[in-house]
Design an enzyme around this catalytic site. Structure first.
Site, short mmCIF file in Angstrom:
data_model
loop_
_atom_site.label_atom_id
_atom_site.label_comp_id
_atom_site.label_asym_id
_atom_site.label_seq_id
_atom_site.Cartn_x
_atom_site.Cartn_y
_atom_site.Cartn_z
N SER A 50 0.80 -1.23 0.00
CA SER A 50 0.00 0.00 0.00
C SER A 50 0.83 1.28 0.00
O SER A 50 0.29 2.35 -0.25
CB SER A 50 -0.95 0.02 1.19
OG SER A 50 -0.22 0.11 2.40
N LYS A 93 1.15 4.11 6.84
CA LYS A 93 0.47 4.99 5.88
C LYS A 93 1.03 6.40 6.02
O LYS A 93 1.77 6.70 6.95
CB LYS A 93 -1.05 5.04 6.14
CG LYS A 93 -1.75 3.71 6.19
CD LYS A 93 -1.88 3.05 4.86
CE LYS A 93 -2.61 1.71 5.02
NZ LYS A 93 -2.34 0.79 3.97
#
Length: 182
Positions: A50, A93
């Site tokens: 991701s 993230k």
């Protein structure tokens, strides 16, 4: 002037045996390493795609556990945090908005407080998906992966609490060919 010889300040103890010394040294090193990981710097291995292209699966990074004791989270920080969906899993993230900000996504462009954000680090531009304007609550951050088309992030689970943040990623240390600051 008289000279003092053979002056002893206290009892002389024999040094511990080498096996005992080794046990003490290894134990002390282990305790110090655990304290460093618990309070200062912690290693983390990337197990997801991701954050491509910034972080690749298998990269090993260091996270700073003290950052937010000295300053507030800010957009652009790469963080490791406890997953709101599975508390046994930690995620990595990028913060794109902080408490009080309004965030939206339209036609593959991220908007924060009504302004488009230039994101040079994205894998795909524009990326898929939309998000109606959402206000990030105070004490929370809104996080997105750099590989937006393959990222479970705040679009899925909403803003995360600042208390869930473990630390900020600051260095890739392995593999050696990818060594560098984040």
């Amino acid at each position: 002037m008289p000279r003092l010889t053979n002056f002893v300040c206290g009892p002389v103890l024999a040094p511990p045996s080498s096996a005992a010394e080794r046990v003490i040294i290894v134990t002390a090193a282990f305790v110090i390493a655990m304290l460093v990981q618990a309070f200062l710097v912690k290693p983390f291995t990337i197990h997801q795609v991701s954050m491509l292209p910034t972080l690749e699966e298998g990269d090993r990074i260091l996270i700073n556990r003290l950052t937010y004791h000295f300053r507030e989270p800010r957009a652009g920080d790469i963080i490791v945090f406890e997953s709101p969906l599975d508390p046994r899993e930690d995620l990595v993230k990028r913060i794109v908005a902080v408490g009080g900000d309004r965030v939206s996504i339209s036609e593959g462009v991220l908007y924060v407080n009504g302004r488009p954000v230039e994101e040079h680090y994205l894998l795909d531009r524009p990326f898929a998906g939309t998000l109606p304007e959402t206000k990030v609550p105070v004490g929370h951050v809104f996080v997105l992966g750099d590989n937006r088309n393959n990222s479970g992030d705040s679009r899925l689970f909403g803003p995360i609490e600042e208390d869930a943040i473990i630390g900020t990623a600051f260095l890739i240390y392995w593999p050696i060919g990818r060594w560098g600051r984040l």
